[in-house]
Design a protein around this motif. Structure first.
Motif, PDB file in Angstrom:
ATOM      1  N   ALA A 253       0.904  -1.257  -0.090  1.00  0.00           N
ATOM      2  CA  ALA A 253       0.027   0.148  -0.036  1.00  0.00           C
ATOM      3  C   ALA A 253       0.814   1.209   0.151  1.00  0.00           C
ATOM      4  O   ALA A 253       0.704   2.342  -0.603  1.00  0.00           O
ATOM      5  CB  ALA A 253      -0.838   0.070   1.182  1.00  0.00           C
TER       6      ALA A 253
ATOM      7  N   LEU B   1      -8.733   0.807   2.941  1.00  0.00           N
ATOM      8  CA  LEU B   1      -7.788  -0.212   2.493  1.00  0.00           C
ATOM      9  C   LEU B   1      -8.127  -0.705   1.032  1.00  0.00           C
ATOM     10  O   LEU B   1      -9.626  -0.723   0.646  1.00  0.00           O
ATOM     11  CB  LEU B   1      -7.744  -1.555   3.361  1.00  0.00           C
ATOM     12  N   ASP B   2      -7.271  -0.831   0.425  1.00  0.00           N
ATOM     13  CA  ASP B   2      -7.306  -1.285  -1.332  1.00  0.00           C
ATOM     14  C   ASP B   2      -7.951  -2.585  -1.155  1.00  0.00           C
ATOM     15  O   ASP B   2      -7.559  -3.689  -0.463  1.00  0.00           O
ATOM     16  CB  ASP B   2      -6.068  -1.289  -2.019  1.00  0.00           C
TER      17      ASP B   2
ATOM     18  N   HIS C 168      -0.806   4.872  -1.159  1.00  0.00           N
ATOM     19  CA  HIS C 168      -1.842   5.026  -0.189  1.00  0.00           C
ATOM     20  C   HIS C 168      -1.534   5.567   0.994  1.00  0.00           C
ATOM     21  O   HIS C 168      -0.540   5.438   1.585  1.00  0.00           O
ATOM     22  CB  HIS C 168      -2.739   3.532  -0.099  1.00  0.00           C
TER      23      HIS C 168
END
Length: 283
Positions: free
Chosen positions: A42, A53-54, A47
């Motif tokens: 991430a 969260l992805d 990010h």
């Protein structure tokens, strides 16, 4: 549905994968956790911790192979104590310090500001609060004793982490980000930067297939030869025989509400194929 696997090389002189770390005692797990590897990816993608969260990262199946388990080492670490030269911001933050410094410097020959120490006064303000009478900001703790902390690391370890996902393009994007990260990367702790190449190949198949068909990582130090059948831990369904729960499935990395949930994994020995693909590593 066809599955694809990205292998990630995690090697460095020191790494630390804390699971129950607190300030005075920072532990390390014997291997990288899913939370740490997802956080690493991430960060590479750019990010922020406060972001959601992805979904692709969280949903990826995770595994790790211990090519060189490393040696646990304990760092004797001391925080605080001692006296430090008084700084302008210390005087601004605490009027008591300004008064003490003025009186003390009156008896000092020459210019001592910036190099002056006050006995029994720790230089950096600690536990700053508002004084009831004046409303000024003052420190509740003027002097500090040394605090010994216990910090554990794995020395000379090398692991192969794996992310399994049906979207090959997504894994290729993660691999590219690991080699050209948008944020700083480290192996569990900021004092443990990774060495050399991180991103390995992206191949079709499962984590088990990738671990068997990829050679052991080359050793970065002189020591005992690694086992030709290294241990591996691979994420699996809860009802899989011999599956064990692990509390490292990330929910959020937000510092104010960091949380993890349970996932399941199995431990097994990996027999490396004779024609296994060698690593192309930039050390």
């Amino acid at each position: 549905m066809t599955q694809h696997v990205l292998l990630i090389r995690l090697a460095a002189p020191l790494q630390s994968w804390g699971t129950v770390s607190r300030f005075s005692r920072r532990d390390t797990h014997s291997r990288p956790t899913k939370s740490a590897v997802i956080g690493l990816c991430a960060a590479a993608l750019g990010h922020d911790r406060a972001e959601e969260l992805d979904n692709d990262l969280v949903a990826a199946r995770f595994g790790v192979r211990a090519d060189h388990p490393g040696t646990p080492v304990r760092d004797y670490h001391i925080v605080g104590a001692g006296r430090y030269p008084v700084r302008p911001r210390d005087i601004i933050t605490d009027h008591r310090l300004a008064a003490a410094l003025a009186a003390d410097m009156a008896n000092t020959d020459g210019t001592a500001f910036g190099h002056h120490e006050l006995a029994d006064w720790y230089g950096a303000p600690k536990y700053v609060v508002t004084e009831p009478d004046s409303g000024a900001l003052v420190s509740k703790q003027l002097s500090r004793g040394a605090l010994v902390t216990e910090r554990w690391y794995l020395a000379d370890a090398a692991f192969v982490a794996a992310l399994q996902h049906p979207d090959r393009a997504f894994l290729a994007r993660v691999a590219a980000a690991l080699e050209s990260p948008k944020r700083l990367l480290w192996l569990g702790r900021k004092s443990c930067p990774p060495s050399g190449t991180l991103a390995g190949p992206v191949s079709s198949g499962t984590i088990e297939d990738a671990f068997k068909s990829t050679a052991l990582l080359p050793s970065q130090s002189v020591g005992p030869r690694p086992s030709p059948r290294p241990w591996a831990w691979v994420e699996t369904a809860p009802d899989t025989p011999a599956a064990a729960p692990v509390q490292d499935q990330p929910v959020t990395f937000d510092a104010d509400r960091r949380a993890h949930t349970t996932r399941w994994e199995t431990r097994t020995r990996v027999t490396i194929a004779e024609n296994a693909t060698e690593w192309d590593v930039i050390p």
